[in-house]
Enzyme design. Structure first.
Site, PDB file in Angstrom:
ATOM      1  N   LYS A 114      -0.242  10.385   0.359  1.00 46.07           N
ATOM      2  CA  LYS A 114       0.675   9.760  -0.603  1.00 46.07           C
ATOM      3  C   LYS A 114       0.263  10.080  -2.042  1.00 46.07           C
ATOM      4  O   LYS A 114       1.096  10.461  -2.868  1.00 46.07           O
ATOM      5  CB  LYS A 114       0.685   8.224  -0.410  1.00 46.07           C
ATOM      6  CG  LYS A 114       1.157   7.795   0.956  1.00 46.07           C
ATOM      7  CD  LYS A 114       1.136   6.288   1.103  1.00 46.07           C
ATOM      8  CE  LYS A 114      -0.246   5.696   1.087  1.00 46.07           C
ATOM      9  NZ  LYS A 114      -1.052   6.049   2.282  1.00 46.07           N
ATOM     10  N   HIS A 164       0.848  -1.183   0.000  1.00 46.98           N
ATOM     11  CA  HIS A 164       0.000   0.000   0.000  1.00 46.98           C
ATOM     12  C   HIS A 164       0.884   1.234   0.000  1.00 46.98           C
ATOM     13  O   HIS A 164       1.564   1.519   0.980  1.00 46.98           O
ATOM     14  CB  HIS A 164      -0.898  -0.025   1.247  1.00 46.98           C
ATOM     15  CG  HIS A 164      -1.819   1.147   1.329  1.00 46.98           C
ATOM     16  ND1 HIS A 164      -1.922   1.932   2.433  1.00 46.98           N
ATOM     17  CD2 HIS A 164      -2.673   1.664   0.423  1.00 46.98           C
ATOM     18  CE1 HIS A 164      -2.805   2.893   2.211  1.00 46.98           C
ATOM     19  NE2 HIS A 164      -3.276   2.743   0.993  1.00 46.98           N
ATOM     20  N   ASP A 213      -1.566   3.436  -4.702  1.00 48.76           N
ATOM     21  CA  ASP A 213      -2.415   2.645  -3.814  1.00 48.76           C
ATOM     22  C   ASP A 213      -2.000   1.187  -3.689  1.00 48.76           C
ATOM     23  O   ASP A 213      -1.713   0.731  -2.613  1.00 48.76           O
ATOM     24  CB  ASP A 213      -3.886   2.708  -4.231  1.00 48.76           C
ATOM     25  CG  ASP A 213      -4.701   3.471  -3.200  1.00 48.76           C
ATOM     26  OD1 ASP A 213      -4.074   4.088  -2.334  1.00 48.76           O
ATOM     27  OD2 ASP A 213      -5.929   3.431  -3.263  1.00 48.76           O
ATOM     28  N   ARG A 245      19.466  14.417  11.389  1.00 50.80           N
ATOM     29  CA  ARG A 245      19.790  15.828  11.152  1.00 50.80           C
ATOM     30  C   ARG A 245      20.982  15.961  10.228  1.00 50.80           C
ATOM     31  O   ARG A 245      21.111  16.935   9.500  1.00 50.80           O
ATOM     32  CB  ARG A 245      20.078  16.527  12.491  1.00 50.80           C
ATOM     33  CG  ARG A 245      18.955  16.377  13.518  1.00 50.80           C
ATOM     34  CD  ARG A 245      17.669  17.009  13.023  1.00 50.80           C
ATOM     35  NE  ARG A 245      17.783  18.449  12.925  1.00 50.80           N
ATOM     36  CZ  ARG A 245      17.414  19.297  13.879  1.00 50.80           C
ATOM     37  NH1 ARG A 245      16.871  18.849  14.984  1.00 50.80           N
ATOM     38  NH2 ARG A 245      17.572  20.586  13.717  1.00 50.80           N
TER      39      ARG A 245
END
Lengths: 341, 89
Positions: A174, A153, A192, A258
């Site tokens: 998405k 998915h 999907d 980071r």
């Protein structure tokens, strides 16, 4: 980090010899010598086997359940035996329930031997390709047939040539990101439901499904057809999966990278892939970040790692200081020499 | 996690309208919702996924619910399957 922990691998358990015969007849010039015999026999292993020692009578560890390839070695060994012993050697192999025999280099089989195979219900084929080539072709074909796959998915987009699979809980956006990327000239593979297949060792290929290919649901709009709307430049049928981007709600308790020095990875169908966890919040343009992720991946792929380069520069600066040279916060331009542009 | 087995009972199968309703119903709940068919496990909150199953009359599906309100979600969705998607009476 585990992202796909609930993913179940799907895998064909067997194919019939008939299917192999039909698919390989034209592709690899596989010709049946006893047509119609044993088409319903099952092949359950992607590996091939050459029955060399089994012909000599040593049948311990004989991988009889594999497709048996009779190359020149086996062929001329059999030929070197007087007929009686030749039949005996051949029978030794066929005492086992082998799925089929494939002769290479265009070799045939004596009627006596073929008769035994037909009686045992074992299909025999021949191909003009020499053994190495035949093994390569058949091996790749069987490998593909038995490769693991799974529906995932997510949204799968080719961004600057890098295959990025976006995952995250449903409703996180998405499809919207995929749509935005298509609008900016990138290419949608599937939305999907992405069918991911493992090819060989360490390669994942992604594609859509026949039914839903290039259709997309946008909340509030409904279904749209990307191919009709944006044309052929906006889509692809298949792409290697190279990067996973996981979209997450911003969570102050989670540590996000980071510096980019510690590359995160995740496993999908047993293949390790680089993972980027992307916290989303308003005012952040995920599409642009996705493009940057792709470009950064390409840079790394071609040998440039910005995080490493920066770390080295920092290391040099510290070394310079400890030897008494260099000062904190040195301007990159030491002197603006009447150049006020 | 709750797993329920349901059978598609209406004649037309899970076509667009029931697919949309399934997704809409599922999205009202916080729990995760997956539909499994023939080894395919798709997210039940995605319409493309649900339609991809192309589930015909008589096909058997496993509904998986996982989360705080799974019982309520299961009751709602299983009921919808049992009522033949409110299409046939």
């Amino acid at each position: 980090m585990a992202v796909f922990e609930n993913t179940q691998e799907i895998r064909k358990e067997s194919i019939t010899v008939g299917f192999l015969a039909d698919e390989c007849r034209e592709r690899f010039a596989l010709t049946p010598l006893n047509e119609g015999v044993g088409r319903e026999k099952l092949i359950t292993d992607k590996n091939l086997h050459r029955p060399q020692l089994a012909l000599t009578g040593y049948t311990k560890l004989f991988s009889y359940h594999r497709v048996q390839v009779i190359g020149n070695t086996e062929f001329y060994y059999l030929k070197s035996l007087p007929m009686e012993r030749r039949i005996e050697a051949f029978r030794t192999v066929l005492m086992f329930d082998v799925p089929c025999l494939i002769l290479t280099s265009g070799n045939g089989l004596e009627p006596e031997l073929l008769q035994i195979a037909t009686e045992r219900g074992v299909p025999v084929f021949t191909t003009p390709h020499e053994t190495t080539k035949a093994v390569y072709f058949l091996g790749d074909f069987l490998d593909d047939q038995f490769s693991a796959y799974a529906p995932i998915h997510g949204a799968f987009v080719d961004v600057y040539g890098a295959g990025i699979l976006f995952v995250g809980r449903s409703g996180i956006g998405k499809s919207e990101i995929a749509l935005d990327l298509v609008e900016r000239g990138h290419r949608l593979v599937a939305d999907d439901v992405v069918m991911v297949t493992r090819k060989g060792e360490g390669i994942l290929m992604g594609a859509g499904t026949t039914l839903t290919q290039h259709f997309m649901e946008v909340r509030g709009l409904g279904l749209i057809d990307i191919r009709q709307m944006f044309g052929i430049r906006a889509i692809r049928f298949q792409k290697r999966v190279e990067l996973i981007v996981k979209l997450e709600e911003w969570d102050p308790a989670t540590e996000y990278t980071r510096t980019g020095l510690d590359d995160d990875e995740t496993s999908l169908l047993g293949v390790e892939l680089p993972l980027v966890r992307l916290p989303i919040f308003s005012g952040k343009n995920i599409t642009v970040i996705a493009e940057v992720i792709a470009l950064n991946y390409l840079l790394k792929h071609y040998g440039y790692n910005p995080a490493k380069v920066f770390a080295e520069k920092l290391h040099e600066a510290i070394a310079k200081k400890s030897s008494g040279k260099g000062r904190t916060g040195d301007r990159s331009i030491p002197y603006f020499e009447h150049d006020f542009e | 996690m709750l797993v329920k087995t349901v059978t598609v009972r209406n004649r037309a199968g899970i076509h667009t309208r029931p697919a949309a309703t399934i997704v809409k119903k599922a999205s009202q709940y916080r729990c995760e919702f997956f539909i499994v068919r023939d080894g395919f496990r798709i997210n039940g909150k995605s319409i493309i996924g649900v339609m991809m199953l192309a589930a015909e009359q008589g096909s058997e599906l496993q509904l998986e619910f996982d989360g705080p309100d799974e019982a309520a979600a299961a009751e709602d969705l299983v009921g919808y399957f049992e009522r033949k998607f409110d299409e046939e009476f």
